[in-house]
Design a protein around this motif. Structure first.
Motif, mmCIF file in Angstrom:
data_model
loop_
_atom_site.group_PDB
_atom_site.id
_atom_site.type_symbol
_atom_site.label_atom_id
_atom_site.label_comp_id
_atom_site.label_asym_id
_atom_site.label_seq_id
_atom_site.Cartn_x
_atom_site.Cartn_y
_atom_site.Cartn_z
ATOM 1 N N TYR A 24 0.861 -1.331 0.026
ATOM 2 C CA TYR A 24 0.132 0.019 -0.035
ATOM 3 C C TYR A 24 0.856 1.351 0.022
ATOM 4 O O TYR A 24 0.805 2.173 -0.750
ATOM 5 C CB TYR A 24 -1.056 -0.096 1.305
ATOM 6 N N ALA A 25 1.999 1.290 0.985
ATOM 7 C CA ALA A 25 2.756 2.442 1.168
ATOM 8 C C ALA A 25 3.597 2.807 -0.457
ATOM 9 O O ALA A 25 3.565 3.606 -0.813
ATOM 10 C CB ALA A 25 3.795 2.208 1.935
ATOM 11 N N LYS A 112 3.293 13.408 4.017
ATOM 12 C CA LYS A 112 2.524 12.530 3.406
ATOM 13 C C LYS A 112 2.840 11.225 3.654
ATOM 14 O O LYS A 112 1.703 10.477 3.510
ATOM 15 C CB LYS A 112 3.045 12.743 1.635
ATOM 16 N N VAL A 113 4.076 10.890 4.196
ATOM 17 C CA VAL A 113 4.044 9.618 4.569
ATOM 18 C C VAL A 113 3.619 9.185 6.062
ATOM 19 O O VAL A 113 2.776 8.182 6.244
ATOM 20 C CB VAL A 113 5.537 9.306 4.816
ATOM 21 N N ASN A 114 3.377 10.083 6.721
ATOM 22 C CA ASN A 114 2.222 10.114 7.858
ATOM 23 C C ASN A 114 1.086 9.894 7.612
ATOM 24 O O ASN A 114 0.365 8.944 8.224
ATOM 25 C CB ASN A 114 2.548 11.356 9.019
ATOM 26 N N LYS A 118 -0.958 6.406 8.442
ATOM 27 C CA LYS A 118 -2.249 6.428 9.276
ATOM 28 C C LYS A 118 -3.255 5.543 8.595
ATOM 29 O O LYS A 118 -4.410 5.308 9.415
ATOM 30 C CB LYS A 118 -2.889 8.044 9.585
ATOM 31 N N ALA A 119 -3.206 5.417 7.411
ATOM 32 C CA ALA A 119 -4.441 4.593 6.508
ATOM 33 C C ALA A 119 -4.567 3.285 7.354
ATOM 34 O O ALA A 119 -5.900 2.899 7.509
ATOM 35 C CB ALA A 119 -4.258 4.568 5.072
ATOM 36 N N ALA A 120 -3.532 2.689 7.678
ATOM 37 C CA ALA A 120 -4.102 1.243 8.295
ATOM 38 C C ALA A 120 -4.291 1.231 9.405
ATOM 39 O O ALA A 120 -4.801 0.165 10.175
ATOM 40 C CB ALA A 120 -2.246 0.878 8.225
#
Length: 145
Positions: A24-25, A112-114, A118-120
């Motif tokens: 996903y990442a 943006k990486v944070n 957070k999506a997970a």
């Protein structure tokens, strides 16, 4: 997947989840046109947190083997994001540092990486995190050599 061995099932679920998170990442890294991979990001983030690491220290901090780390650093140097600098006390060693371009890249990517990370974790409560942290730390400590 159900088996008579719940430990195999739990291990499989842990591995499957870890792979899904990384996939996903990586997909989001491509969508955001970061120009680096998730593994390269891990190295950049470690260098941002701990400047002037030797390659062996960086490999340990990023949980990468030396051959993998060397390849990642080579790629990051070619992109102008890192550089190898001779160690002042030990001429056999090089330190790896972020370039100014690398520092800018990390600063730009962090928010943006944070967001990606957070999506997970959506829908989980603070008690879920506490229990999860405890469980993972216990598993990790059980396997310490």
């Amino acid at each position: 997947m159900t088996t008579n061995d719940p430990y195999s099932e739990y291990s499989f679920l842990l591995e499957k989840t870890q792979r899904r998170i990384k996939q996903y990442a990586q997909q989001k890294f491509i969508e955001f046109d970061f120009g680096v991979t998730v593994d390269q990001w891990i190295v950049l983030k470690q260098l941002d947190a701990h400047s002037d690491l030797s390659q062996s220290e960086l490999a340990e901090a990023a949980y990468k083997g030396m051959p993998t780390l060397t390849r990642i650093v080579d790629l990051l140097c070619a992109k102008g994001l890192t550089e190898r600098v001779p160690h002042q006390q030990d001429r056999r060693k090089c330190l790896v540092q972020l370039t100014s371009e690398g520092q800018t890249k990390v600063s730009t990517m962090k928010p943006k990486v944070n967001q990606i990370r957070k999506a997970a974790w959506q829908g989980l409560q603070p008690k879920d995190f506490e229990h999860f942290r405890h469980t993972l730390n216990t598993i990790y400590q059980n396997l310490e050599v």
